[in-house]
Design a protein around this motif. Sequence first.
Motif, short mmCIF file in Angstrom:
data_model
loop_
_atom_site.label_atom_id
_atom_site.label_comp_id
_atom_site.label_asym_id
_atom_site.label_seq_id
_atom_site.Cartn_x
_atom_site.Cartn_y
_atom_site.Cartn_z
N THR A 118 36.10 33.97 76.59
CA THR A 118 35.58 35.27 77.02
C THR A 118 35.54 36.24 75.84
O THR A 118 34.52 36.91 75.61
CB THR A 118 36.44 35.85 78.16
N ILE A 172 32.07 38.81 81.19
CA ILE A 172 33.32 38.28 81.76
C ILE A 172 33.02 37.24 82.83
O ILE A 172 33.56 36.12 82.81
CB ILE A 172 34.19 39.42 82.32
N SER A 175 31.33 34.11 81.34
CA SER A 175 32.27 33.33 80.53
C SER A 175 33.14 32.45 81.42
O SER A 175 33.36 31.27 81.12
CB SER A 175 33.15 34.25 79.69
#
Length: 194
Positions: A118, A172, A175
């Motif tokens: 991330t 986020i 990822s």
Amino acid sequence: MKKLKMQELIFTGVYTAIYFFVVAIVMVVLKLAVPVFDSLLLPAASALFSGIIYLLLLQKVPRFGGISVMGGVFGLLFLITGHFALSFIPSFVCAILADFIQYRWNADEKLRTLVSYTVFSFGLTGPLLPMWFMKNAYVDSLIRRGKDADYINYVFTPITTTGFVVCVVSVIICSIAGIYIGRKLLTKHFQTKR
């Protein structure tokens, strides 16, 4: 910290090239599909499709350095391809931080990999962040490069507070999804059966 061996550097180069290829394809598809918001969505979309590449890099180069080199190469690309002068910094910082998280953080391996990926994925926000946080300097750099007001307004269309939140949250989420997909592909296609 030991230096990477030649074979590990070769693997790093190969996976960096594959990562670049994936990012380039994603960039072209986004430019055709959502031309105004392509740059805003590029980090997230790339993260969605690159999890397997990251996992393969970790498998072939299982120690500190590979992630930093991969991110550093992208930082150099931003630097030499005419992006805003400071666009390369997030790539370097995020890659080195991701390397530290992956190999120096004393946590569960799956969690470490998820967090490091991330953080690494935020490296592609390098060309975007100055547009939010250094707008005047960014506009001045575009003017020096001969860009007119219409082009500048077009480039800054998605650069809003909402756009920033969308960019961060989508990186986020994508990822997490990218690592999940990557693990499934790794288990199914790349891990040797014993």
